[in-house]
Design a protein around this motif. Structure first.
Motif, mmCIF file in Angstrom:
data_model
loop_
_atom_site.group_PDB
_atom_site.id
_atom_site.type_symbol
_atom_site.label_atom_id
_atom_site.label_comp_id
_atom_site.label_asym_id
_atom_site.label_seq_id
_atom_site.Cartn_x
_atom_site.Cartn_y
_atom_site.Cartn_z
ATOM 1 N N VAL A 42 -14.365 -9.078 -9.508
ATOM 2 C CA VAL A 42 -13.373 -8.467 -8.445
ATOM 3 C C VAL A 42 -11.754 -8.097 -8.630
ATOM 4 N N THR A 43 -11.609 -7.609 -8.554
ATOM 5 C CA THR A 43 -10.198 -6.902 -9.190
ATOM 6 C C THR A 43 -8.849 -7.600 -8.177
ATOM 7 N N VAL A 44 -7.733 -8.282 -9.312
ATOM 8 C CA VAL A 44 -7.223 -8.486 -8.491
ATOM 9 C C VAL A 44 -5.551 -7.832 -8.124
ATOM 10 N N PRO A 45 -5.212 -8.218 -6.786
ATOM 11 C CA PRO A 45 -4.083 -6.956 -6.662
ATOM 12 C C PRO A 45 -2.822 -7.461 -6.937
ATOM 13 N N ASP A 46 -2.499 -6.116 -7.017
ATOM 14 C CA ASP A 46 -1.516 -6.223 -7.742
ATOM 15 C C ASP A 46 -0.243 -4.977 -7.445
ATOM 16 N N GLU A 47 0.514 -4.803 -6.491
ATOM 17 C CA GLU A 47 1.291 -3.659 -5.848
ATOM 18 C C GLU A 47 1.729 -3.197 -7.649
ATOM 19 N N ARG A 48 2.598 -3.799 -8.050
ATOM 20 C CA ARG A 48 3.261 -3.472 -9.071
ATOM 21 C C ARG A 48 2.194 -2.373 -10.146
#
Length: 364
Positions: A42-48
Motif C-alpha cells: 500500500v502506498t503511504v498517502p502524502d499530500e506534500r
C-alpha cells in the motif's frame, strides 16, 4: 516498512487486510499491488508529494510504501501444528512491527472461536503462540551455543542471555518487555523473535463506536490499558467500514467519512500509528523527473539518509542542500527560496527532519 497482521479467526483480520490492501485488484488501477494472496503493498498517502510534483512539473511521483503480510487466523496450538497459522508464522519473522487485530464488537451472527468476546483472553492466546514459536527458535540456538560454551567466553555469555530470555518468555511475558544492555540488544536482533517486535493493537469495533473513537467501549478500554503496559500502540478501526470504503475513489471516501463523523480512514490511522511506534519520518526529493518520499528513522543524519537513495551518496557525501517543504512551496521555486535565504547547506552532522526537501552533493 513491513507489517505483519495477526489475530484469531473471525476477529475481522482478513476483512481488514483485504480492505487495506484491496487485495486482488489490478495494480495498474490502484496505488498498491498484491504480491500473493496474503501479501499486499500500500502506498503511504502524502499530500506534500502532489504539491511538490506540481511545483516541479514532475513526470513521476513515488510515495513511501508499506507491505502488509496477513497470517492465517491463529488458534491455540498453532505453534505446534494446530490449524493453519503455524505454517505462516515464518512469514512475519522479517516484519518491522506486528498489527494484532482484536475483536471488540458484539455480533451474534459472527461466531467467536472461544464463544464470547474477551479481548484480553484473545491477546493472551495469540501471544502464547508467538512465545511458543520463539521458544523453539531459542532452544535450537541454545543447544548450538552450549556445545561451544566450554571453550568460548562469548558463547558462554550468550548461553546465559538465552536462558534469561527463555525464563522471561516462560513467565508469559513478551521479549519486547525485557530490559536489555547494548550487548544483549545485539543478540536479540540476531534471533529475530516475534515477541521482540513492536506491536500495534487494532481494536476492531462496530460502526456505532467508530465516530467517537470507541470512547465508551469497555473492551477497547481494556486493550488500551494492556497496550500501555508494554509501550505498544493502539488504534480503533471498524473493519466492516473499511471494507465498504475499499472500492470508493478519494472524493467518495471523503464524503463517506464525513457522513460518519470520522476524520481519517483506518489505513491513515494505522500508518500514523506505525510511524509513531517505529519512530519513522519521511524526507523528500523533488525535480522534473521524479518527486519521491524516503522513509528513515528519526535522528538519522544526512549521510545515512543519502545512503537510502544509493550507497555512493553516503560514501561520497559532501553536503546537503535543505529546505522545508512548506517554505519551498510558499517561495514558489527553489531559486526564490534561495534568494530568501531559506535553503541551507548542511554537513555530515545534520539530523534530517520530517518534510525536508533535500538535494545531496556527493563525489565518489
Amino acid at each position: 516498512m513491513k507489517l505483519g497482521i495477526v489475530g484469531l479467526p473471525n476477529v475481522g483480520k482478513s476483512t481488514l487486510f483485504n480492505s487495506l490492501t484491496k487485495a486482488g485488484a489490478d495494480a495498474a488501477n490502484y496505488p498498491f499491488c498484491t504480491i500473493d494472496p496474503n501479501v499486499g503493498i500500500v502506498t503511504v498517502p502524502d499530500e506534500r508529494l502532489e504539491k511538490l510534483a506540481t511545483l516541479y512539473n514532475s513526470e513521476k511521483i513515488t510515495p513511501a510504501v508499506i507491505e502488509f503480510v496477513d497470517i492465517a487466523g491463529l488458534v491455540k496450538g498453532a505453534s505446534k501444528g494446530e490449524g493453519l497459522g503455524n505454517q505462516f508464522l515464518s512469514n512475519i519473522r522479517e516484519v518491522d512491527a506486528i498489527v494484532h487485530v482484536v475483536r471488540c464488537f458484539e455480533d451474534s451472527n459472527i461466531v467467536h472461536v472461544d464463544g464470547s468476546i474477551d479481548p484480553l483472553r484473545d491477546i493472551e492466546t495469540i501471544n502464547m503462540e508467538l512465545i511458543f514459536a520463539d521458544m523453539e527458535v531459542l532452544e535450537k540456538r541454545l543447544a548450538k551455543q552450549k556445545k561451544l560454551a566450554n571453550n568460548n567466553k562469548e558463547a558462554a555469555k550468550e548461553v546465559a542471555f538465552i536462558e534469561k530470555v527463555m525464563t522471561h518468555l516462560e513467565n508469559g511475558k513478551l521479549a519486547l518487555t525485557l530490559e536489555l544492555t547494548d550487548d544483549e540488544a545485539e543478540y536479540m536482533k540476531e534471533y529475530n523473535l516475534l515477541t521482540a517486535k513492536p506491536v500495534i493493537y487494532a481494536a476492531n469495533v462496530s460502526d456505532d463506536d467508530i465516530a467517537d473513537d470507541a470512547a465508551n467501549n469497555p473492551n477497547v478500554a481494556k486493550v488500551r490499558e494492556y497496550a500501555a503496559e508494554s509501550g505498544s500502540g493502539v488504534y480503533v478501526v471498524c473493519a466492516q467500514i473499511e471494507a465498504e470504503m475499499s472500492d470508493l475513489d478519494d472524493d467518495e471516501k471523503k464524503m463517506f467519512l464525513d457522513d460518519l463523523g470520522i476524520s481519517s480512514s483506518g489505513l491513515d490511522k494505522l500508518i500514523t500509528a506505525s510511524y509513531e511506534l517505529l519512530g519513522l519520518i519521511s524526507y523528500l526529493t523533488s525535480g522534473e523527473p521524479e518527486t519521491r518520499a524516503w522513509t528513515i528513522k528519526k535522528g538519522t543524519k544526512a549521510p545515512q539518509a543519502a545512503g537510502k537513495i544509493h550507497t555512493d551518496f553516503e560514501r561520497g557525501f559532501i553536503k546537503a542542500e535543505v529546505v522545508g517543504w512548506q517554505e519551498l512551496l510558499d517561495a514558489g521555486s527553489l531559486h526564490a527560496a534561495k534568494e530568501k535565504g531559506l535553503v541551507r547547506m548542511e554537513g555530515k552532522d545534520y539530523v534530517v527532519q520530517d518534510g525536508d526537501v533535500i538535494l545531496f552533493r556527493f563525489n565518489v
